[in-house]
Design a protein around this motif. Structure first.
Motif, PDB file in Angstrom:
ATOM      1  N   PHE A   1      57.904 -28.510  22.796  1.00 23.02           N
ATOM      2  CA  PHE A   1      56.945 -27.528  22.533  1.00 23.02           C
ATOM      3  C   PHE A   1      55.716 -28.360  22.476  1.00 23.02           C
TER       4      PHE A   1
ATOM      5  N   ARG B   1      54.036 -28.585  25.854  1.00 20.40           N
ATOM      6  CA  ARG B   1      53.382 -27.198  26.494  1.00 20.40           C
ATOM      7  C   ARG B   1      52.328 -26.981  26.009  1.00 20.40           C
ATOM      8  N   LEU B   2      52.311 -27.113  24.665  1.00 19.11           N
ATOM      9  CA  LEU B   2      51.150 -26.684  24.017  1.00 19.11           C
ATOM     10  C   LEU B   2      49.916 -27.608  24.182  1.00 19.11           C
TER      11      LEU B   2
ATOM     12  N   ALA C   1      56.465 -23.980  16.686  1.00 17.14           N
ATOM     13  CA  ALA C   1      55.542 -23.087  16.554  1.00 17.14           C
ATOM     14  C   ALA C   1      54.420 -23.563  16.400  1.00 17.14           C
TER      15      ALA C   1
ATOM     16  N   ALA D   1      49.526 -19.653  27.670  1.00 16.92           N
ATOM     17  CA  ALA D   1      50.703 -20.000  26.940  1.00 16.92           C
ATOM     18  C   ALA D   1      52.004 -19.599  27.589  1.00 16.92           C
ATOM     19  N   GLU D   2      51.858 -18.245  28.071  1.00 20.12           N
ATOM     20  CA  GLU D   2      52.892 -17.509  28.736  1.00 20.12           C
ATOM     21  C   GLU D   2      53.391 -18.158  29.806  1.00 20.12           C
TER      22      GLU D   2
ATOM     23  N   LEU E   1      55.674 -20.167  26.821  1.00 21.44           N
ATOM     24  CA  LEU E   1      55.666 -20.075  25.542  1.00 21.44           C
ATOM     25  C   LEU E   1      55.613 -18.492  25.352  1.00 21.44           C
ATOM     26  N   THR E   2      56.175 -18.155  24.010  1.00 18.70           N
ATOM     27  CA  THR E   2      55.980 -16.723  23.428  1.00 18.70           C
ATOM     28  C   THR E   2      54.662 -16.781  22.777  1.00 18.70           C
ATOM     29  N   TRP E   3      53.785 -15.735  22.970  1.00 17.38           N
ATOM     30  CA  TRP E   3      52.505 -15.457  22.325  1.00 17.38           C
ATOM     31  C   TRP E   3      52.480 -14.319  21.298  1.00 17.38           C
TER      32      TRP E   3
ATOM     33  N   THR F   1      51.663 -19.417  18.937  1.00 22.21           N
ATOM     34  CA  THR F   1      52.722 -19.330  20.108  1.00 22.21           C
ATOM     35  C   THR F   1      53.934 -20.159  19.654  1.00 22.21           C
ATOM     36  N   GLU F   2      55.077 -20.048  20.221  1.00 16.62           N
ATOM     37  CA  GLU F   2      56.341 -20.644  19.918  1.00 16.62           C
ATOM     38  C   GLU F   2      57.097 -20.762  21.295  1.00 16.62           C
ATOM     39  N   LEU F   3      58.089 -21.608  20.930  1.00 14.05           N
ATOM     40  CA  LEU F   3      58.916 -22.199  22.086  1.00 14.05           C
ATOM     41  C   LEU F   3      60.242 -21.440  21.639  1.00 14.05           C
TER      42      LEU F   3
END
Length: 276
Positions: A163, A166-167, A219, A250-251, A255-257, A269-271
């Motif tokens: 995560f 990715r962030l 997250a 992010a998407e 990731l989920t926005w 955002t979270e994975l």
């Protein structure tokens, strides 16, 4: 599978009702079963003549069972319909509940990953930027929007490494491609702090301890730096444009926005990962 199971249940209910309400239908079904019994008897006789004792025994049992079933349906139609439903309902119920359900708000759609994001995710390991001075997070403007931000944890080392990468990739794309400097407001969140925020009211969060991806380091809440100052307010047109770009990038990074939720959380955002 759900539609198929519902169709089977509908058919079974219709057949049971038909048998219960229409004597002619029961008689027709009983006659059909009787014909099957006679055919079984003929096959039994043929098998007996050929010396197939075991087959004959099986056919004899089938013949007797069919005859008893036909008699039962004539004498007790309602009972027969109820038994039919009881036989069919358990497997249909199992089919309805057996399918694995995703976590709440999990988006199963495949997200398009742009070339820059894909290349960064395959490339070097990114290093977290130095944290801004603590005073940046406690100004009057920030406190007005996020009054409990001073106690937030911004340690990148406590985040899940996948995560975090990715962030960090999102941060890099936002800076290099869109000109937005981003900062982590809060990453890992202890169960005690999660409950504290939930106690503050639904306008803060509805998730209690271990109901948030923050407790698993999956997250992050983020915002923007402009001229050395933290910009969080959604009333700022520049910030809102940044949040939209942030959500898209992010998407693209998988990731989920939070900006797509009913209770929108633009900086979140979270994975999402499946339970094992």
């Amino acid at each position: 599978m759900l539609l198929f199971s519902m169709l089977l249940l509908f058919i079974a209910t219709c057949v049971g009702g038909w048998l219960a309400l229409f004597p002619d239908g029961r008689d027709a079904l009983a006659d059909a079963l009787a014909r099957l019994a006679r055919q079984a008897g003929q096959r039994w006789q043929t098998a007996q003549r050929r010396g197939h004792g075991h087959a004959a025994g099986a056919l004899d049992a089938a013949r007797g069972g069919a005859g008893r079933l036909a008699a039962l349906m004539r004498l007790h139609p309602l009972l027969a319909g109820a038994v039919l439903l009881l036989v069919l309902l358990p497997p249909l119920g199992a089919l309805l509940v057996a399918s694995r359900q995703p976590l709440p708000q999990v988006d199963e759609r495949q997200r398009a990953v742009n070339e820059q994001v894909a290349a960064l995710l395959r490339g070097e390991r990114l290093v977290a930027p130095p944290a801004p001075p603590p005073a940046v997070f406690t100004t009057a403007e920030v406190t007005l929007v996020r009054p409990q931000l001073a106690g937030a944890n911004r340690n990148w080392d406590l985040l899940d490494q996948d995560f975090a990468q990715r962030l960090l990739t999102v941060f890099r794309v936002m800076r290099e491609q869109h000109g937005y400097e981003m900062v982590l407001l809060e990453g890992y969140r202890s169960p005690a702090r999660q409950n504290e925020l939930a106690d503050a009211g639904g306008h803060v969060t509805n998730a209690r301890a271990f109901q948030s991806y923050h407790q698993f380091g999956l997250a992050g809440d983020c915002a923007f730096l402009r001229d050395g100052k933290l910009v969080i307010s959604e009333r700022d047109a520049w910030a809102m444009r940044g949040y939209q770009l942030y959500g898209e990038v992010a998407e693209a990074a998988g990731l989920t926005w939070g900006g797509r939720w009913k209770m929108m959380d633009f900086g979140h955002t979270e994975l999402r990962v499946r339970r094992r």
